[in-house]
Design a protein around this motif. Structure first.
Motif, PDB file in Angstrom:
ATOM      1  N   LEU A 115       0.666  -1.158   0.170  1.00 19.82           N
ATOM      2  CA  LEU A 115       0.104   0.023  -0.068  1.00 19.82           C
ATOM      3  C   LEU A 115       0.877   1.227  -0.102  1.00 19.82           C
ATOM      4  O   LEU A 115       2.051   1.264   0.641  1.00 19.82           O
ATOM      5  CB  LEU A 115      -0.841  -0.049   1.146  1.00 19.82           C
ATOM      6  CG  LEU A 115      -1.959  -1.139   1.332  1.00 19.82           C
ATOM      7  CD1 LEU A 115      -2.739  -1.130   2.519  1.00 19.82           C
ATOM      8  CD2 LEU A 115      -3.050  -0.810   0.020  1.00 19.82           C
ATOM      9  N   PRO A 116       0.632   2.389  -0.701  1.00 16.33           N
ATOM     10  CA  PRO A 116      -0.817   2.513  -1.450  1.00 16.33           C
ATOM     11  C   PRO A 116      -0.783   1.724  -2.781  1.00 16.33           C
ATOM     12  O   PRO A 116      -1.726   2.104  -3.639  1.00 16.33           O
ATOM     13  CB  PRO A 116      -1.076   4.077  -1.518  1.00 16.33           C
ATOM     14  CG  PRO A 116       0.439   4.523  -1.527  1.00 16.33           C
ATOM     15  CD  PRO A 116       1.407   3.420  -0.626  1.00 16.33           C
ATOM     16  N   PHE A 117       0.209   1.157  -3.276  1.00 20.09           N
ATOM     17  CA  PHE A 117       0.167   0.324  -4.491  1.00 20.09           C
ATOM     18  C   PHE A 117      -0.351  -0.870  -4.525  1.00 20.09           C
ATOM     19  O   PHE A 117      -0.317  -1.781  -3.629  1.00 20.09           O
ATOM     20  CB  PHE A 117       1.890   0.417  -5.011  1.00 20.09           C
ATOM     21  CG  PHE A 117       2.300   1.844  -5.094  1.00 20.09           C
ATOM     22  CD1 PHE A 117       2.112   2.673  -5.812  1.00 20.09           C
ATOM     23  CD2 PHE A 117       3.407   1.823  -4.152  1.00 20.09           C
ATOM     24  CE1 PHE A 117       2.394   3.973  -5.824  1.00 20.09           C
ATOM     25  CE2 PHE A 117       3.903   3.278  -4.078  1.00 20.09           C
ATOM     26  CZ  PHE A 117       3.800   4.107  -4.950  1.00 20.09           C
ATOM     27  N   THR A 118      -0.701  -1.440  -5.693  1.00 17.93           N
ATOM     28  CA  THR A 118      -1.277  -2.749  -5.806  1.00 17.93           C
ATOM     29  C   THR A 118      -0.619  -3.344  -7.316  1.00 17.93           C
ATOM     30  O   THR A 118      -0.192  -2.555  -8.160  1.00 17.93           O
ATOM     31  CB  THR A 118      -2.847  -2.560  -6.028  1.00 17.93           C
ATOM     32  OG1 THR A 118      -3.127  -2.104  -7.169  1.00 17.93           O
ATOM     33  CG2 THR A 118      -3.475  -2.177  -4.923  1.00 17.93           C
ATOM     34  N   CYS A 119      -0.666  -4.760  -7.189  1.00 16.98           N
ATOM     35  CA  CYS A 119      -0.102  -5.330  -8.556  1.00 16.98           C
ATOM     36  C   CYS A 119      -1.013  -6.499  -8.494  1.00 16.98           C
ATOM     37  O   CYS A 119      -1.700  -7.050  -7.771  1.00 16.98           O
ATOM     38  CB  CYS A 119       1.389  -5.898  -8.117  1.00 16.98           C
ATOM     39  SG  CYS A 119       2.577  -4.731  -7.751  1.00 16.98           S
ATOM     40  N   ASP A 120      -1.098  -7.013  -9.835  1.00 13.96           N
ATOM     41  CA  ASP A 120      -1.746  -8.183  -9.978  1.00 13.96           C
ATOM     42  C   ASP A 120      -1.355  -9.337  -9.404  1.00 13.96           C
ATOM     43  O   ASP A 120      -0.015  -9.632  -8.863  1.00 13.96           O
ATOM     44  CB  ASP A 120      -1.611  -8.694 -11.582  1.00 13.96           C
ATOM     45  CG  ASP A 120      -2.206  -7.374 -12.519  1.00 13.96           C
ATOM     46  OD1 ASP A 120      -2.935  -6.547 -11.773  1.00 13.96           O
ATOM     47  OD2 ASP A 120      -1.920  -7.260 -13.538  1.00 13.96           O
ATOM     48  N   ASP A 121      -2.148 -10.397  -9.071  1.00 17.77           N
ATOM     49  CA  ASP A 121      -1.748 -11.607  -8.549  1.00 17.77           C
ATOM     50  C   ASP A 121      -0.783 -12.425  -9.219  1.00 17.77           C
ATOM     51  O   ASP A 121       0.140 -12.955  -8.344  1.00 17.77           O
ATOM     52  CB  ASP A 121      -3.060 -12.463  -8.201  1.00 17.77           C
ATOM     53  CG  ASP A 121      -4.027 -11.740  -7.277  1.00 17.77           C
ATOM     54  OD1 ASP A 121      -3.651 -10.959  -6.444  1.00 17.77           O
ATOM     55  OD2 ASP A 121      -5.416 -12.153  -7.365  1.00 17.77           O
ATOM     56  N   ASN A 122      -0.734 -12.285 -10.205  1.00 17.18           N
ATOM     57  CA  ASN A 122       0.166 -13.135 -11.084  1.00 17.18           C
ATOM     58  C   ASN A 122       1.542 -12.701 -10.822  1.00 17.18           C
ATOM     59  O   ASN A 122       2.677 -13.483 -10.944  1.00 17.18           O
ATOM     60  CB  ASN A 122      -0.086 -13.434 -12.307  1.00 17.18           C
ATOM     61  CG  ASN A 122      -0.262 -11.912 -13.125  1.00 17.18           C
ATOM     62  OD1 ASN A 122      -0.253 -10.963 -12.490  1.00 17.18           O
ATOM     63  ND2 ASN A 122       0.053 -12.112 -14.590  1.00 17.18           N
ATOM     64  N   VAL A 123       1.613 -11.303 -10.617  1.00 15.97           N
ATOM     65  CA  VAL A 123       2.985 -10.570 -10.278  1.00 15.97           C
ATOM     66  C   VAL A 123       3.450 -11.148  -8.849  1.00 15.97           C
ATOM     67  O   VAL A 123       4.766 -11.359  -8.486  1.00 15.97           O
ATOM     68  CB  VAL A 123       2.880  -9.272 -10.563  1.00 15.97           C
ATOM     69  CG1 VAL A 123       4.338  -8.744 -10.179  1.00 15.97           C
ATOM     70  CG2 VAL A 123       2.688  -9.002 -12.013  1.00 15.97           C
TER      71      VAL A 123
END
Length: 209
Positions: A115-123
């Motif tokens: 947080l506050p960033f998000t990444c895709d689950d595959n990453v």
């Protein structure tokens, strides 16, 4: 300075004929110059200069013999690209390499995906998403809208060369893909196939690059 030590020059801005220039390592008196002139006069008179001046040669065509290769070949079919692909893996031949890849993935997740960033689950879940080593061959999945096929004992994906080089995008199965992604980190090998025919010799040649 002694003026006799200098060499006098003559600048001419046009075509001219002149006698050969002779340089001697000492100063010559006028009598010596005259004697040398009369001694070499007959030899100099035999030299009439070029039959055609440089300025005239500029406007005269020159004939150049060119022997063409008589056995001309033509391309019989569109060039093809054939690539084999491989999966990405976080397991490497060396233990330290595997540890290093996992550490780099952990650092990336902490700095870019917290947080506050998000990444895709595959990453986040795939340790090979940041750095990787070569994995098993990729032989079953559809790639770039192409189905795998077997060529020369290898399973890979074939496409026309002009499809990749002459178009920035391709639409296949209603999916638009950038052609510059045809070759990526999963590409293991790339082969260019060209088929030529030489009518004079009746020979078909398959070139592999």
């Amino acid at each position: 300075a002694d003026p006799l030590s200098y060499m006098n020059t003559l600048v001419v801005h046009d075509s001219m004929l002149m006698t050969p220039i002779v340089m001697v390592p000492k100063y010559l008196e006028r009598a010596e110059i005259q004697a040398y002139y009369h001694t070499a006069l007959q030899e100099v008179l035999l030299r009439q200069g070029p039959l055609t001046t440089g300025s005239e040669k500029k406007f005269q065509p020159s004939t150049i013999e060119k022997n063409d290769y008589d056995q001309r070949s033509s391309l019989m079919a569109s060039p093809l690209l054939f690539q084999t692909r491989q999966n990405l893996s976080s397991s490497c031949p060396f233990d330290y390499s595997s540890t290093f890849i996992k550490e780099q993935h952990t650092k990336m997740v902490k700095s870019k995906c917290d947080l506050p960033f998000t990444c895709d689950d595959n990453v986040v879940d795939d340790q090979a998403s940041v750095m990787s080593c070569a994995g098993d061959p990729l032989e079953t999945n559809e790639t770039f809208g192409l189905q795998p096929l077997v060529f020369d004992g290898s399973t890979g994906y074939a496409d026309f060369l002009y499809s990749v080089t002459d178009n920035p995008f391709l639409s296949r199965a209603s999916i638009v893909t950038q052609t510059n992604r045809f070759i990526d980190t999963r590409t293991k090998s790339l082969l260019l196939l060209l088929v030529f025919y030489t009518p004079q010799a009746g020979i078909t040649t398959v070139a592999k690059i």
